[in-house]
Design a protein around this motif. Structure first.
Motif, mmCIF file in Angstrom:
data_model
loop_
_atom_site.group_PDB
_atom_site.id
_atom_site.type_symbol
_atom_site.label_atom_id
_atom_site.label_comp_id
_atom_site.label_asym_id
_atom_site.label_seq_id
_atom_site.Cartn_x
_atom_site.Cartn_y
_atom_site.Cartn_z
ATOM 1 N N MET A 68 0.832 -1.202 0.000
ATOM 2 C CA MET A 68 0.000 0.000 0.000
ATOM 3 C C MET A 68 0.870 1.258 0.000
ATOM 4 S SD MET A 68 -3.064 0.940 -0.090
ATOM 5 C CE MET A 68 -4.340 2.022 0.461
ATOM 6 N N VAL A 69 1.972 1.227 0.714
ATOM 7 C CA VAL A 69 2.879 2.376 0.731
ATOM 8 C C VAL A 69 3.433 2.618 -0.661
ATOM 9 C CG1 VAL A 69 5.037 3.278 1.680
ATOM 10 C CG2 VAL A 69 3.462 2.027 3.156
ATOM 11 N N GLU A 70 3.819 1.537 -1.322
ATOM 12 C CA GLU A 70 4.355 1.680 -2.679
ATOM 13 C C GLU A 70 3.278 2.187 -3.635
ATOM 14 O OE1 GLU A 70 6.241 -1.061 -6.239
ATOM 15 O OE2 GLU A 70 6.339 -1.798 -4.181
ATOM 16 N N GLU A 71 2.056 1.679 -3.503
ATOM 17 C CA GLU A 71 0.970 2.133 -4.367
ATOM 18 C C GLU A 71 0.701 3.624 -4.168
ATOM 19 O OE1 GLU A 71 -3.810 1.503 -4.742
ATOM 20 O OE2 GLU A 71 -2.616 -0.204 -4.059
ATOM 21 N N LYS A 72 0.682 4.064 -2.899
ATOM 22 C CA LYS A 72 0.480 5.493 -2.612
ATOM 23 C C LYS A 72 1.623 6.327 -3.193
ATOM 24 C CE LYS A 72 -3.039 6.256 0.206
ATOM 25 N NZ LYS A 72 -4.099 7.163 -0.146
ATOM 26 N N ALA A 73 2.844 5.856 -3.020
ATOM 27 C CA ALA A 73 4.001 6.603 -3.523
ATOM 28 C C ALA A 73 3.950 6.705 -5.041
ATOM 29 C CB ALA A 73 5.294 5.936 -3.072
ATOM 30 N N ARG A 74 3.533 5.635 -5.691
ATOM 31 C CA ARG A 74 3.449 5.664 -7.158
ATOM 32 C C ARG A 74 2.342 6.599 -7.643
ATOM 33 N NH1 ARG A 74 6.052 1.815 -10.140
ATOM 34 N NH2 ARG A 74 7.137 0.190 -8.983
ATOM 35 N N SER A 75 1.159 6.506 -7.016
ATOM 36 C CA SER A 75 0.029 7.299 -7.511
ATOM 37 C C SER A 75 0.105 8.766 -7.102
ATOM 38 C CB SER A 75 -1.286 6.691 -7.030
ATOM 39 O OG SER A 75 -1.389 6.791 -5.630
ATOM 40 N N GLU A 76 0.540 9.034 -5.875
ATOM 41 C CA GLU A 76 0.512 10.417 -5.392
ATOM 42 C C GLU A 76 1.834 11.155 -5.572
ATOM 43 O OE1 GLU A 76 -0.926 10.408 -1.389
ATOM 44 O OE2 GLU A 76 -2.808 9.428 -1.939
ATOM 45 N N LEU A 77 2.938 10.436 -5.516
ATOM 46 C CA LEU A 77 4.245 11.094 -5.582
ATOM 47 C C LEU A 77 5.001 10.812 -6.873
ATOM 48 C CD1 LEU A 77 5.376 10.340 -1.926
ATOM 49 C CD2 LEU A 77 4.327 12.425 -2.800
ATOM 50 N N GLY A 78 4.454 9.910 -7.703
ATOM 51 C CA GLY A 78 5.111 9.610 -8.978
ATOM 52 C C GLY A 78 6.375 8.772 -8.817
ATOM 53 N N MET A 79 6.406 7.887 -7.833
ATOM 54 C CA MET A 79 7.585 7.049 -7.594
ATOM 55 C C MET A 79 7.820 6.102 -8.782
ATOM 56 S SD MET A 79 8.260 4.200 -4.677
ATOM 57 C CE MET A 79 8.054 2.689 -5.584
ATOM 58 N N VAL A 80 9.077 5.982 -9.174
ATOM 59 C CA VAL A 80 9.483 5.048 -10.227
ATOM 60 C C VAL A 80 10.688 4.281 -9.710
ATOM 61 C CG1 VAL A 80 10.289 4.861 -12.615
ATOM 62 C CG2 VAL A 80 8.687 6.670 -11.980
ATOM 63 N N ARG A 81 10.640 2.972 -9.843
ATOM 64 C CA ARG A 81 11.773 2.144 -9.425
ATOM 65 C C ARG A 81 12.894 2.252 -10.448
ATOM 66 N NH1 ARG A 81 9.232 -3.561 -7.356
ATOM 67 N NH2 ARG A 81 8.407 -2.776 -5.391
ATOM 68 N N PRO A 82 14.093 1.883 -10.025
ATOM 69 C CA PRO A 82 15.204 1.869 -10.984
ATOM 70 C C PRO A 82 14.896 0.900 -12.126
ATOM 71 C CG PRO A 82 16.034 1.655 -8.738
ATOM 72 C CD PRO A 82 14.544 1.565 -8.670
ATOM 73 N N ASN A 83 15.278 1.285 -13.323
ATOM 74 C CA ASN A 83 15.079 0.499 -14.545
ATOM 75 C C ASN A 83 13.611 0.365 -14.945
ATOM 76 O OD1 ASN A 83 17.870 0.085 -14.729
ATOM 77 N ND2 ASN A 83 17.742 -1.708 -13.395
ATOM 78 N N GLU A 84 12.754 1.230 -14.462
ATOM 79 C CA GLU A 84 11.354 1.250 -14.885
ATOM 80 C C GLU A 84 11.142 2.453 -15.789
ATOM 81 O OE1 GLU A 84 8.465 -0.701 -11.536
ATOM 82 O OE2 GLU A 84 8.797 1.437 -11.461
ATOM 83 N N VAL A 85 10.206 2.323 -16.701
ATOM 84 C CA VAL A 85 9.851 3.424 -17.600
ATOM 85 C C VAL A 85 8.467 3.916 -17.189
ATOM 86 C CG1 VAL A 85 9.391 4.089 -19.971
ATOM 87 C CG2 VAL A 85 11.201 2.439 -19.478
ATOM 88 N N TYR A 86 8.371 5.200 -16.929
ATOM 89 C CA TYR A 86 7.101 5.793 -16.515
ATOM 90 C C TYR A 86 6.355 6.258 -17.758
ATOM 91 C CZ TYR A 86 3.807 8.996 -14.304
ATOM 92 O OH TYR A 86 2.676 9.644 -13.898
ATOM 93 N N VAL A 87 5.143 5.758 -17.943
ATOM 94 C CA VAL A 87 4.314 6.124 -19.073
ATOM 95 C C VAL A 87 2.982 6.651 -18.530
ATOM 96 C CG1 VAL A 87 3.171 5.317 -21.174
ATOM 97 C CG2 VAL A 87 5.346 4.339 -20.499
ATOM 98 N N GLN A 88 2.567 7.799 -19.028
ATOM 99 C CA GLN A 88 1.308 8.372 -18.575
ATOM 100 C C GLN A 88 0.395 8.591 -19.768
ATOM 101 O OE1 GLN A 88 1.708 12.072 -16.509
ATOM 102 N NE2 GLN A 88 -0.474 12.234 -16.099
ATOM 103 N N PHE A 89 -0.819 8.105 -19.672
ATOM 104 C CA PHE A 89 -1.810 8.293 -20.705
ATOM 105 C C PHE A 89 -2.777 9.363 -20.242
ATOM 106 C CE2 PHE A 89 -0.460 3.930 -21.456
ATOM 107 C CZ PHE A 89 -0.266 3.934 -22.813
ATOM 108 N N THR A 90 -3.115 10.286 -21.127
ATOM 109 C CA THR A 90 -4.100 11.312 -20.792
ATOM 110 C C THR A 90 -5.314 11.111 -21.677
ATOM 111 O OG1 THR A 90 -3.077 12.845 -22.326
ATOM 112 C CG2 THR A 90 -2.384 12.988 -20.034
ATOM 113 N N PRO A 91 -6.510 11.168 -21.100
ATOM 114 C CA PRO A 91 -7.718 11.019 -21.916
ATOM 115 C C PRO A 91 -7.921 12.241 -22.796
ATOM 116 C CG PRO A 91 -8.289 11.440 -19.624
ATOM 117 C CD PRO A 91 -6.812 11.313 -19.691
#
Length: 92
Positions: A68-91
């Motif tokens: 849950m901490v990781e989910e919150k960090a990803r959704s609210e703070l934009g956390m990205v792990r090393p070697n991950e690619v962040y992709v955001q889709f906008t409607p």
């Protein structure tokens, strides 16, 4: 004369009781309004209970696991792990 006073007194009492029923403190319209207020308050309380249950569950998840901490960090703070690619889709 006495025979006419008794019905007049009874009619006056009946009128007073009837007036109390429709205009007094415990009148029918006032009771109906108070019942509507009680129903609205019950609905608000149910909504608050649902929110409290959700928050309690969230607090429990935060205390018990790091998912849950990781989910919150990803959704609210934009956390990205090393070697991950962040992709955001906008409607559109």
């Amino acid at each position: 004369m006495v025979s006419r006073i008794v019905p007049v007194i009874l009619l006056a009492l009946l009128g007073a009781l009837h007036a109390q029923l429709w205009l007094g403190r415990g009148s029918v319209p006032r009771v109906n309004e108070m019942q509507r207020q009680i129903d609205a308050q019950k609905a608000a309380n149910d909504h608050a209970r649902q929110i409290n249950a959700r928050l309690t569950s969230e607090v429990h998840d935060l205390k018990e696991g790091l998912d849950m901490v990781e989910e919150k960090a990803r959704s609210e703070l934009g956390m990205v792990r090393p070697n991950e690619v962040y992709v955001q889709f906008t409607p559109r």
